[in-house]
Scaffold this motif. Structure first.
Motif, PDB file in Angstrom:
ATOM      1  N   TYR A 269      26.941  30.193  39.916  1.00  0.00           N
ATOM      2  CA  TYR A 269      26.337  31.033  40.949  1.00  0.00           C
ATOM      3  C   TYR A 269      25.980  30.156  42.132  1.00  0.00           C
ATOM      4  N   LYS A 270      26.257  30.641  43.316  1.00  0.00           N
ATOM      5  CA  LYS A 270      25.883  29.873  44.500  1.00  0.00           C
ATOM      6  C   LYS A 270      24.371  29.709  44.556  1.00  0.00           C
TER       7      LYS A 270
ATOM      8  N   LYS B  97      18.758  31.941  42.077  1.00  0.00           N
ATOM      9  CA  LYS B  97      17.434  32.497  42.356  1.00  0.00           C
ATOM     10  C   LYS B  97      17.501  33.900  42.928  1.00  0.00           C
ATOM     11  N   ILE B  98      18.674  34.342  43.387  1.00  0.00           N
ATOM     12  CA  ILE B  98      18.754  35.664  44.007  1.00  0.00           C
ATOM     13  C   ILE B  98      18.670  36.751  42.940  1.00  0.00           C
ATOM     14  N   ASP B  99      18.522  37.963  43.376  1.00  0.00           N
ATOM     15  CA  ASP B  99      18.433  39.116  42.480  1.00  0.00           C
ATOM     16  C   ASP B  99      19.616  39.104  41.509  1.00  0.00           C
TER      17      ASP B  99
ATOM     18  N   LEU C 298      27.153  41.553  40.196  1.00  0.00           N
ATOM     19  CA  LEU C 298      28.247  42.055  41.029  1.00  0.00           C
ATOM     20  C   LEU C 298      29.306  40.977  41.223  1.00  0.00           C
ATOM     21  N   TYR C 299      28.870  39.736  41.374  1.00  0.00           N
ATOM     22  CA  TYR C 299      29.792  38.600  41.464  1.00  0.00           C
ATOM     23  C   TYR C 299      30.656  38.537  40.203  1.00  0.00           C
ATOM     24  N   LEU C 300      30.034  38.736  39.037  1.00  0.00           N
ATOM     25  CA  LEU C 300      30.779  38.724  37.771  1.00  0.00           C
ATOM     26  C   LEU C 300      31.774  39.877  37.710  1.00  0.00           C
ATOM     27  N   VAL C 301      31.367  41.059  38.119  1.00  0.00           N
ATOM     28  CA  VAL C 301      32.275  42.218  38.122  1.00  0.00           C
ATOM     29  C   VAL C 301      33.481  41.934  39.011  1.00  0.00           C
ATOM     30  N   ASN C 302      33.236  41.371  40.183  1.00  0.00           N
ATOM     31  CA  ASN C 302      34.349  41.045  41.089  1.00  0.00           C
ATOM     32  C   ASN C 302      35.270  39.998  40.480  1.00  0.00           C
ATOM     33  N   LEU C 303      34.693  39.019  39.798  1.00  0.00           N
ATOM     34  CA  LEU C 303      35.505  38.003  39.122  1.00  0.00           C
ATOM     35  C   LEU C 303      36.374  38.647  38.050  1.00  0.00           C
ATOM     36  N   LEU C 304      35.791  39.537  37.244  1.00  0.00           N
ATOM     37  CA  LEU C 304      36.555  40.212  36.191  1.00  0.00           C
ATOM     38  C   LEU C 304      37.688  41.049  36.778  1.00  0.00           C
ATOM     39  N   GLU C 305      37.412  41.746  37.859  1.00  0.00           N
ATOM     40  CA  GLU C 305      38.454  42.545  38.508  1.00  0.00           C
ATOM     41  C   GLU C 305      39.593  41.658  39.005  1.00  0.00           C
TER      42      GLU C 305
ATOM     43  N   ILE D 252      22.711  38.853  32.769  1.00  0.00           N
ATOM     44  CA  ILE D 252      23.679  39.287  33.787  1.00  0.00           C
ATOM     45  C   ILE D 252      24.888  39.927  33.130  1.00  0.00           C
ATOM     46  N   ALA D 253      25.356  39.359  32.025  1.00  0.00           N
ATOM     47  CA  ALA D 253      26.502  39.920  31.302  1.00  0.00           C
ATOM     48  C   ALA D 253      26.180  41.325  30.798  1.00  0.00           C
ATOM     49  N   ARG D 254      24.980  41.521  30.302  1.00  0.00           N
ATOM     50  CA  ARG D 254      24.585  42.845  29.793  1.00  0.00           C
ATOM     51  C   ARG D 254      24.425  43.851  30.920  1.00  0.00           C
ATOM     52  N   TYR D 255      23.946  43.366  32.082  1.00  0.00           N
ATOM     53  CA  TYR D 255      23.740  44.259  33.221  1.00  0.00           C
ATOM     54  C   TYR D 255      25.058  44.837  33.659  1.00  0.00           C
TER      55      TYR D 255
END
Length: 93
Positions: free
Chosen positions: A48-49, A52-54, A60-67, A90-93
């Motif tokens: 993650y860049k 500390k961010i939400d 959402l970064y993970l979803v985009n990576l998966l796509e 994050i994975a569960r979210y």
């Protein structure tokens, strides 16, 4: 295998922030995980860049990576996500 690291306290000190190579060396070079590599798993380490961010933004970064991975890999490809601490949330979210 997609590895999601946990919250990185070193994000508060940019010069000390863990990069992908350091996360890999600390977390994935573990003997038990090396056995997974020997069984044919390949690893992607998410860095993650800013951890500390939400968490929703990192999710959402993970979803985009998966796509992106789904578009570039075979349809029969299976993804396994392994999360450490916040990475599991994050994975569960």
């Amino acid at each position: 295998m997609i590895y999601l690291p946990g919250f990185d306290l070193l994000d508060f000190i940019p010069s000390m922030n863990r990069d992908v190579n350091r996360i890999y060396a600390e977390m994935i070079s573990n003997n038990k995980i090396v056995q997974l590599k020997n069984q044919g798993y390949s690893f992607i380490v998410v860095d993650y860049k800013d951890s500390k961010i939400d968490m929703r933004f990192n999710a959402l970064y993970l979803v985009n990576l998966l796509e992106k991975l789904k578009c570039n890999l075979d349809l029969d490809h299976q993804f396994v996500i392994m999360g450490e601490s916040m990475g599991g949330l994050i994975a569960r979210y």
